[in-house]
Design a protein around this motif. Structure first.
Motif, PDB file in Angstrom:
ATOM      1  N   ILE A  68     111.150 -52.359  -6.646  1.00  0.00           N
ATOM      2  CA  ILE A  68     109.842 -51.705  -6.552  1.00  0.00           C
ATOM      3  C   ILE A  68     108.779 -52.702  -6.100  1.00  0.00           C
ATOM      4  O   ILE A  68     107.976 -52.411  -5.201  1.00  0.00           O
ATOM      5  N   VAL A  69     108.777 -53.898  -6.707  1.00  0.00           N
ATOM      6  CA  VAL A  69     107.801 -54.928  -6.343  1.00  0.00           C
ATOM      7  C   VAL A  69     107.977 -55.347  -4.885  1.00  0.00           C
ATOM      8  O   VAL A  69     107.010 -55.433  -4.124  1.00  0.00           O
ATOM      9  N   GLY A  70     109.227 -55.605  -4.474  1.00  0.00           N
ATOM     10  CA  GLY A  70     109.481 -55.998  -3.089  1.00  0.00           C
ATOM     11  C   GLY A  70     109.127 -54.908  -2.103  1.00  0.00           C
ATOM     12  O   GLY A  70     108.550 -55.175  -1.044  1.00  0.00           O
ATOM     13  N   GLY A  71     109.467 -53.664  -2.438  1.00  0.00           N
ATOM     14  CA  GLY A  71     109.128 -52.548  -1.564  1.00  0.00           C
ATOM     15  C   GLY A  71     107.631 -52.369  -1.413  1.00  0.00           C
ATOM     16  O   GLY A  71     107.121 -52.179  -0.312  1.00  0.00           O
ATOM     17  N   LEU A  72     106.908 -52.441  -2.547  1.00  0.00           N
ATOM     18  CA  LEU A  72     105.446 -52.314  -2.506  1.00  0.00           C
ATOM     19  C   LEU A  72     104.816 -53.446  -1.698  1.00  0.00           C
ATOM     20  O   LEU A  72     103.851 -53.230  -0.955  1.00  0.00           O
ATOM     21  N   PHE A  73     105.366 -54.659  -1.838  1.00  0.00           N
ATOM     22  CA  PHE A  73     104.863 -55.804  -1.078  1.00  0.00           C
ATOM     23  C   PHE A  73     104.936 -55.527   0.423  1.00  0.00           C
ATOM     24  O   PHE A  73     103.970 -55.753   1.164  1.00  0.00           O
ATOM     25  N   LEU A  74     106.082 -55.026   0.877  1.00  0.00           N
ATOM     26  CA  LEU A  74     106.251 -54.757   2.304  1.00  0.00           C
ATOM     27  C   LEU A  74     105.389 -53.584   2.771  1.00  0.00           C
ATOM     28  O   LEU A  74     104.839 -53.608   3.876  1.00  0.00           O
ATOM     29  N   VAL A  75     105.275 -52.563   1.938  1.00  0.00           N
ATOM     30  CA  VAL A  75     104.437 -51.419   2.313  1.00  0.00           C
ATOM     31  C   VAL A  75     102.982 -51.855   2.467  1.00  0.00           C
ATOM     32  O   VAL A  75     102.313 -51.523   3.454  1.00  0.00           O
ATOM     33  N   ILE A  76     102.487 -52.618   1.501  1.00  0.00           N
ATOM     34  CA  ILE A  76     101.102 -53.100   1.554  1.00  0.00           C
ATOM     35  C   ILE A  76     100.905 -54.007   2.763  1.00  0.00           C
ATOM     36  O   ILE A  76      99.906 -53.901   3.491  1.00  0.00           O
ATOM     37  N   MET A  77     101.863 -54.917   3.010  1.00  0.00           N
ATOM     38  CA  MET A  77     101.765 -55.812   4.155  1.00  0.00           C
ATOM     39  C   MET A  77     101.786 -55.026   5.463  1.00  0.00           C
ATOM     40  O   MET A  77     101.040 -55.320   6.398  1.00  0.00           O
ATOM     41  N   GLY A  78     102.646 -54.003   5.537  1.00  0.00           N
ATOM     42  CA  GLY A  78     102.726 -53.193   6.748  1.00  0.00           C
ATOM     43  C   GLY A  78     101.454 -52.406   7.001  1.00  0.00           C
ATOM     44  O   GLY A  78     100.962 -52.352   8.137  1.00  0.00           O
ATOM     45  N   VAL A  79     100.914 -51.788   5.953  1.00  0.00           N
ATOM     46  CA  VAL A  79      99.676 -51.015   6.100  1.00  0.00           C
ATOM     47  C   VAL A  79      98.520 -51.925   6.500  1.00  0.00           C
ATOM     48  O   VAL A  79      97.717 -51.583   7.381  1.00  0.00           O
ATOM     49  N   LYS A  80      98.448 -53.084   5.867  1.00  0.00           N
ATOM     50  CA  LYS A  80      97.393 -54.042   6.203  1.00  0.00           C
ATOM     51  C   LYS A  80      97.507 -54.489   7.656  1.00  0.00           C
ATOM     52  O   LYS A  80      96.500 -54.596   8.374  1.00  0.00           O
ATOM     53  N   THR A  81      98.734 -54.730   8.101  1.00  0.00           N
ATOM     54  CA  THR A  81      98.963 -55.127   9.492  1.00  0.00           C
ATOM     55  C   THR A  81      98.545 -54.023  10.452  1.00  0.00           C
ATOM     56  O   THR A  81      97.861 -54.267  11.454  1.00  0.00           O
ATOM     57  N   ALA A  82      98.948 -52.795  10.158  1.00  0.00           N
ATOM     58  CA  ALA A  82      98.631 -51.668  11.033  1.00  0.00           C
ATOM     59  C   ALA A  82      97.132 -51.411  11.127  1.00  0.00           C
ATOM     60  O   ALA A  82      96.638 -50.917  12.141  1.00  0.00           O
ATOM     61  N   ARG A  83      96.393 -51.749  10.073  1.00  0.00           N
ATOM     62  CA  ARG A  83      94.948 -51.497  10.045  1.00  0.00           C
ATOM     63  C   ARG A  83      94.124 -52.677  10.565  1.00  0.00           C
ATOM     64  O   ARG A  83      92.903 -52.574  10.675  1.00  0.00           O
TER      65      ARG A  83
END
Length: 204
Positions: free
Chosen positions: A77-92
């Motif tokens: 869960i922690v690793g998945g959330l890390f990547l999701v947050i990083m991906g969203v931040k990158t896309a924005r």
């Protein structure tokens, strides 16, 4: 199994290399100013840094594999959330016109290497991803497993820098911040998708 570990490593290498950061900007500027070869060589410095950080994370986790198994769901869960947050931040994240300004001097392999290994996010990122995928990668099961994953990480990182260098070199005559934003947006979407896969596995 060899193919799986290599493929997983490639996916991790791509996910860690793609998000916008100082190294991406250096490679983009180098591609605009000096061409594909110089940009790719600059990107290889980041690959070396990623492999070093990934090695520390992979072999460190290998020694505590049994402990990690007890917290597999939480770590996924922690690793998945890390990547999701990083991906969203990158896309924005948006490029500015100043990001296209040529560098004052040629980017060196050592520069991108040092930027990568001194970035705390690199080590934490690999630690989070390897922890989240511990039950899948089984790094502690055999000595060759982390080596294969690390080879995949190197291949994935090199693939990203090659693709980025080729795209920027081919499009530099009509490159704009809008084009770079689109590249960044899709790379962010891919990173976030990888994170969602880990989250789905956690609740499967």
């Amino acid at each position: 199994m060899v193919a799986f570990l290599m493929t997983a490593g490639v996916a991790i290498g791509l996910a860690m290399a793609a998000p916008l950061g100082p190294v991406n900007l250096i490679v983009i500027r180098t591609a605009l100013n000096l061409g594909l070869r110089a940009a790719f060589m600059a990107g290889l410095g980041a690959v070396l840094g990623d492999v070093l950080m990934a090695s520390i994370a992979a072999f460190g986790l290998r020694s505590i594999q049994h402990t990690i198994s007890d917290y597999a769901m939480l770590l996924q869960i922690v690793g998945g959330l890390f990547l999701v947050i990083m991906g969203v931040k990158t896309a924005r994240t948006h490029f500015a016109s100043s990001d296209l300004t040529p560098p004052p001097h040629a980017a060196r392999l050592g520069l991108t290497f040092s930027l990568t290994v001194t970035n705390p996010g690199t080590a934490l990122g690999f630690l989070a991803v390897f922890s989240a995928m511990a039950n899948v990668l089984q790094l502690g099961q055999a000595p060759y497993r982390p080596i294969l994953v690390l080879a995949g990480v190197a291949a994935g990182g090199a693939l990203w820098w090659l693709l980025l260098s080729v795209i920027i070199s081919k499009l530099k005559s009509r490159l704009s911040t809008l084009t770079l934003d689109r590249i960044n947006r899709w790379s962010g979407v891919c990173v976030a998708a990888f994170g969602f896969v880990l989250l789905l596995r956690a609740f499967d």
